[in-house]
Design a protein around this motif. Structure first.
Motif: not given
Ligand SMILES: Cc1cc2nc3c(=O)[nH]c(=O)nc-3n(C[C@H](O)[C@H](O)[C@H](O)COP(=O)(O)OP(=O)(O)OC[C@H]3O[C@@H](n4cnc5c(N)ncnc54)[C@H](O)[C@@H]3O)c2cc1C
Length: 397
Positions: A130-153, A218-221
């Motif tokens: 069928g057609i989902v007209l609305r999704f109800t989600f239980q969101a998760v807590r994201v209390p702090h900004n995450p650490l984002k790593g970008e390592v280009v080998y 993660a920086t030693q691949l």
């Protein structure tokens, strides 16, 4: 009119709604999002895109685990599973659903709890019920900004790509990385392997790798040199969510999503060959996203979606830049199909209900789940009204 096939368009990220001689029900205006800041209950219109959802939850301390490209529809993504940066910590988008408001083939509109037979089918069964007209989600807590790593080998040789993938696989499966969002990009013909890492910490904001020394591997691949090694706190909704968008830049594209059980030497050989040897052009890319973590902790029979214990999800993007360049389009399509065929030979390939446009939906399910889906389809859509999708045929027609 009753005999004209119906297609449903959500975020329009797949090819399913590009049909002729049919009626397309476009959900674009069903894009409202409401957030209960006290409980984290988030109601999302069936045609909303990830960017609508993220804009509404930003600055609330809540997030719904979704995908990595703001343009994607919440609908198609969630009905297929939904992988993103939060998935190894909190599970798939489908795991966060509490209830679906569903317009069924018989014209009724019903609220379907996720923990019900039909809710089981909607968690991985796509738009078949069928057609989902609305999704109800239980969101998760994201209390702090995450650490984002970008390592280009730097990875000038095929052996160096193989070494990075093998070392990356060991890191992916190590306990310190169990809740870290991880993706490797394999751009065709480029002497680099960009890798992306997202660590969410519930206790405090991480601002550099010094705050999370367990992530040092993660920086030693096993590559040659690192061309970039950047780690910083980044806002989840605006910065992290779109980290893969650059790799997935707009283009003409023939895309499939596949899973693999394990990063074996044979799989590595195929991925290296596909991106360094027999690739169609330098626009095409493979994104290797790590599954595992919370995704794999949900029992396999909890939902119609399969392969929770797969190791990786591969987003294979065969691209070309001009609509008139039929030769380039043919080469990109052929590459994507050959890659799937080569991976199948390794015995590690698993089909997914995502964007595999040339695979039958049935390939994405185990026989017992497919049988249950077909029974439910016979109950809820006996005439297969919703068939212009990765179709599950009713058990009895
Ligand atoms: C560039 C790119 C990046 C992607 N990134 C991710 C990612 O990070 N994570 C991830 O999990 N997936 C990702 N995907 C795959 C994506 O989840 C699927 O392509 C998904 O089907 C797209 O959903 P949509 O609503 O945008 O597409 P559509 O083409 O509109 O819909 C796809 C299917 O879902 C059905 N559908 C959509 N909405 C509804 C609804 N409300 N009710 C009933 N049926 C509906 C449609 O009928 C159709 O069969 C990506 C795809 C692309 C092209």
């Amino acid at each position: 009119l009753a005999s004209v096939p119906i297609a449903v368009a959500g975020g329009r990220h797949s090819h399913a709604c590009m049909v002729t001689d049919s009626i397309v029900i476009d959900l674009a205006s069903f894009d409202s999002v409401s957030v209960d800041r006290a409980t984290g209950i988030v109601e999302v219109g069936g045609g909303a895109r990830l960017c609508n959802l993220d804009a509404a939850t930003a600055s609330t301390g809540w997030a719904v685990p979704t995908g990595t490209n703001g343009d994607t529809g919440v609908g198609g993504l969630t009905l297929a599973g939904g992988w993103g940066w939060l998935a190894r910590k909190h599970g798939l988008s489908a795991d966060a659903v509490v209830e679906y408001r569903l317009a069924k083939a018989d014209g009724s509109i019903v609220d379907v709890p996720r923990q019900s037979d039909l809710g089981w089918a909607l968690a991985g069964g796509g738009g078949n019920f069928g057609i989902v007209l609305r999704f109800t989600f239980q969101a998760v807590r994201v209390p702090h900004n995450p650490l984002k790593g970008e390592v280009v080998y730097l990875a000038p040789t095929q052996a160096s790509v193989a070494a990075i993938l093998a070392a990356g696989d060991a890191v992916v499966h190590s306990p310190a990385f169990d809740d870290v969002g991880i993706a490797f990009a394999l751009p065709c013909g480029a002497p680099v392997v960009p890798t992306m890492w997202v660590k969410y910490d519930d206790e405090r904001e991480l601002t550099s790798l010094d705050d999370a020394p367990a992530l040092l591997p993660a920086t030693q691949l096993g590559g040659w040199l690192r061309l970039a090694n950047s780690w910083q706190a980044a806002e989840h909704h605006t910065t992290v969510q779109n980290m893969l968008a650059a790799v997935q830049s707009r283009s003409y594209i023939y895309e499939v999503a596949l899973s693999i059980t394990a990063m074996t030497p044979e799989v590595i050989d195929v991925l290296v060959g596909a991106t360094r040897d027999w690739y169609p052009n330098k626009e095409s890319t493979i994104v290797v996203a790590a599954l595992g973590g919370a995704i794999a902790r949900v029992p396999e029979d909890d939902a119609a979606l399969c392969h929770r214990r797969a190791s990786y999800w591969l987003i294979v993007e065969g691209k070309w830049s001009s609509p008139d360049d039929e030769a380039a389009a043919t080469a990109a399509r052929a590459w994507t199909k050959r890659l799937r065929a080569e991976l199948r030979k390794t015995g590690e390939l698993l089909e997914t209900p995502h964007t595999a446009v040339d695979a039958r939906a049935t390939a994405a399910y185990t026989p017992d789940k497919l049988a249950r889906l077909r029974e439910l389809k016979a109950t809820h859509d006996p005439t297969n009204m919703f068939r212009l999708n990765r179709n599950i045929e009713p058990a009895r027609q």
